[in-house]
Write an enzyme that holds these catalytic residues in place. Sequence first.
Site, mmCIF file in Angstrom:
data_model
loop_
_atom_site.group_PDB
_atom_site.id
_atom_site.type_symbol
_atom_site.label_atom_id
_atom_site.label_comp_id
_atom_site.label_asym_id
_atom_site.label_seq_id
_atom_site.Cartn_x
_atom_site.Cartn_y
_atom_site.Cartn_z
ATOM 1 N N ASP A 20 -18.231 41.492 -12.534
ATOM 2 C CA ASP A 20 -17.127 41.574 -11.445
ATOM 3 C C ASP A 20 -15.561 41.490 -12.287
ATOM 4 O OD1 ASP A 20 -16.674 41.390 -7.848
ATOM 5 O OD2 ASP A 20 -14.994 40.868 -9.202
ATOM 6 N N ILE A 21 -14.620 42.026 -11.833
ATOM 7 C CA ILE A 21 -13.506 42.098 -12.845
ATOM 8 C C ILE A 21 -12.653 40.780 -12.363
ATOM 9 C CG2 ILE A 21 -11.783 43.205 -11.148
ATOM 10 C CD1 ILE A 21 -11.107 45.124 -13.408
ATOM 11 N N ASN A 26 -20.891 41.908 1.380
ATOM 12 C CA ASN A 26 -19.744 42.357 2.339
ATOM 13 C C ASN A 26 -19.853 43.646 3.028
ATOM 14 O OD1 ASN A 26 -18.482 39.907 1.969
ATOM 15 N ND2 ASN A 26 -17.450 40.485 0.110
ATOM 16 N N GLY A 74 -14.431 41.753 4.845
ATOM 17 C CA GLY A 74 -13.380 42.026 3.758
ATOM 18 C C GLY A 74 -13.919 42.835 2.573
ATOM 19 N N GLN A 75 -14.806 43.802 3.266
ATOM 20 C CA GLN A 75 -15.370 44.705 1.869
ATOM 21 C C GLN A 75 -14.029 45.617 1.586
ATOM 22 O OE1 GLN A 75 -18.209 47.604 3.316
ATOM 23 N NE2 GLN A 75 -18.534 48.342 1.463
ATOM 24 N N HIS A 93 -22.779 47.489 -2.498
ATOM 25 C CA HIS A 93 -22.747 46.642 -3.635
ATOM 26 C C HIS A 93 -23.348 45.216 -3.040
ATOM 27 C CE1 HIS A 93 -18.583 46.282 -2.394
ATOM 28 N NE2 HIS A 93 -18.807 45.031 -2.696
ATOM 29 N N HIS A 123 -23.344 41.339 -4.297
ATOM 30 C CA HIS A 123 -22.710 40.227 -5.524
ATOM 31 C C HIS A 123 -23.851 39.469 -5.933
ATOM 32 C CE1 HIS A 123 -18.214 40.970 -4.455
ATOM 33 N NE2 HIS A 123 -18.905 41.509 -3.382
HETATM 34 P P1 AMP Z 1 -16.044 43.703 -2.008
HETATM 35 O O1 AMP Z 1 -14.782 42.514 -1.551
HETATM 36 O O2 AMP Z 1 -17.214 42.728 -1.531
HETATM 37 O O3 AMP Z 1 -15.819 44.904 -1.368
HETATM 38 O O4 AMP Z 1 -16.260 43.372 -3.410
HETATM 39 C C1 AMP Z 1 -15.575 44.360 -4.286
HETATM 40 C C2 AMP Z 1 -15.510 43.552 -5.897
HETATM 41 O O5 AMP Z 1 -15.318 44.604 -6.694
HETATM 42 C C3 AMP Z 1 -14.218 42.478 -5.882
HETATM 43 O O6 AMP Z 1 -15.158 41.110 -6.255
HETATM 44 C C4 AMP Z 1 -13.702 42.852 -7.124
HETATM 45 O O7 AMP Z 1 -13.181 41.747 -7.624
HETATM 46 C C5 AMP Z 1 -14.633 43.870 -7.835
HETATM 47 N N1 AMP Z 1 -13.948 44.940 -8.656
HETATM 48 C C6 AMP Z 1 -12.812 45.784 -8.178
HETATM 49 N N2 AMP Z 1 -12.580 46.348 -9.154
HETATM 50 C C7 AMP Z 1 -13.287 46.266 -10.119
HETATM 51 C C8 AMP Z 1 -13.837 46.924 -11.455
HETATM 52 N N3 AMP Z 1 -13.015 47.913 -11.805
HETATM 53 N N4 AMP Z 1 -14.851 46.380 -12.183
HETATM 54 C C9 AMP Z 1 -15.293 45.315 -11.762
HETATM 55 N N5 AMP Z 1 -15.247 44.833 -10.615
HETATM 56 C C10 AMP Z 1 -14.324 45.477 -9.762
#
Ligand code: AMP
Length: 112
Positions: free
Chosen positions: A30-31, A86, A92-93, A99, A101
């Site tokens: 995760d970024i 999520n 909060g998706q 995906h 986590h």
């Molecule tokens: P969600 O809030 O469950 O939709 O999670 C989306 C996740 O994607 C968040 O934890 C972000 O930090 C992560 N994210 C967004 N852009 C990237 C990216 N380019 N590479 C890796 N993770 C990302």
Amino acid sequence: MSDCLFCRIVAGEVPATVVHETPTTLAFRDIGPQAPTHVLVIPREHHDDVGALSDADPGLLASVMSAAVAVARQEQLSGGYRLLANTGDDAGQTVHHAHVHVMGGHRLAGLG
Ligand code: AMP
Ligand code: ZN
């Protein structure tokens, strides 16, 4: 070109730190990590969220969950870990490609 960020990661158009791959799933860091280990596991195929994935292909959802467990073991999260999906606005998706986590590496806060 897809406008879905995670489809673009699958296609190699957006860089990611990949930690685990299967023919049907991809896992990358995760970024914005919320724990010492924070990895996202996705199906390579686009589904909007885990509900849509469950409806369309429950076997693929099982593959995503098995890949998440494999990531936790590979990352040596022997003290425990959290798998979280999520789903929808109330959760909060933010990325609308299914995906899971994988979080661990320290004692995680309770969910309430
Ligand atoms: P969600 O809030 O469950 O939709 O999670 C989306 C996740 O994607 C968040 O934890 C972000 O930090 C992560 N994210 C967004 N852009 C990237 C990216 N380019 N590479 C890796 N993770 C990302
Ligand atoms: Zn997608």
